[in-house]
Scaffold this active site. Sequence first.
Site, mmCIF file in Angstrom:
data_model
loop_
_atom_site.group_PDB
_atom_site.id
_atom_site.type_symbol
_atom_site.label_atom_id
_atom_site.label_comp_id
_atom_site.label_asym_id
_atom_site.label_seq_id
_atom_site.Cartn_x
_atom_site.Cartn_y
_atom_site.Cartn_z
ATOM 1 N N TYR A 232 0.844 -1.193 0.000
ATOM 2 C CA TYR A 232 0.000 0.000 0.000
ATOM 3 C C TYR A 232 0.885 1.252 0.000
ATOM 4 C CZ TYR A 232 -3.734 -3.252 1.212
ATOM 5 O OH TYR A 232 -4.627 -4.296 1.213
ATOM 6 N N ASN B 130 -12.651 -0.410 -4.711
ATOM 7 C CA ASN B 130 -12.483 -0.789 -6.116
ATOM 8 C C ASN B 130 -13.728 -1.520 -6.632
ATOM 9 O OD1 ASN B 130 -11.690 -1.805 -8.609
ATOM 10 N ND2 ASN B 130 -10.050 -3.082 -7.777
ATOM 11 N N CYS C 182 -6.502 -5.193 -7.359
ATOM 12 C CA CYS C 182 -6.243 -4.759 -5.990
ATOM 13 C C CYS C 182 -5.709 -5.914 -5.136
ATOM 14 C CB CYS C 182 -7.493 -4.145 -5.372
ATOM 15 S SG CYS C 182 -8.968 -5.153 -5.476
ATOM 16 N N HIS C 183 -5.892 -7.155 -5.587
ATOM 17 C CA HIS C 183 -5.382 -8.306 -4.840
ATOM 18 C C HIS C 183 -3.855 -8.359 -4.852
ATOM 19 C CE1 HIS C 183 -5.793 -9.724 -9.016
ATOM 20 N NE2 HIS C 183 -4.793 -10.539 -8.740
ATOM 21 N N GLU D 28 -1.608 -16.636 -9.897
ATOM 22 C CA GLU D 28 -0.713 -15.793 -10.686
ATOM 23 C C GLU D 28 0.749 -16.200 -10.514
ATOM 24 O OE1 GLU D 28 -1.444 -11.605 -10.329
ATOM 25 O OE2 GLU D 28 -3.572 -11.830 -10.835
#
Length: 181
Positions: A106, A129, A137-138, A170
Amino acid sequence: MKLDWMAVETRLGRFLVVAHDGTIVHVGLPAHDETTILARVHKAFPVAELASGTQPVLLEAATQFQEYAEGLRTEFRLPLAPEGTEFQKAVWDVLAAIPYGETCSYGDVAATLGKPGAARAVGQANHANPIPVIIPCHRVLTSTGSVGGYMGEWGEGGGILFKQRLLELEKKGKVALEQTA
């Protein structure tokens, strides 16, 4: 204003994608039922008429979500129109630039915006979001590298588990891509 929505089944769960005039305006995550998601959309767009639909952008979003969930897609290529404040939109632009399989904090996002003391505000923008996963945002973690929270209202630890699942998907996909390069 007319908003069309479509439920998209993937191996990650059922997403609800909402579009207006050929752009994606909202994505509901698998932990939330359709009624809850549509109530949120109605709150964000109080004069909108909501209808199940098959706009071409929704059909393309369904394909891209399914490919992403299978590890076959590393980025979404869809027209987006998220509603938010100028600060939120600036945060979401930074999030959209975080590469697949990578993370940042962040504080890193706040520093990128030229507001190094705004990590908490970045966290609030993440939480607001309206198009999660597509606007990733993850991929944002706490300053200690822990997952932190994820999109609220999941029940005991559910959001964190889903965020971890997205990050793991991912991570595996990035390794596979590097091995084939």
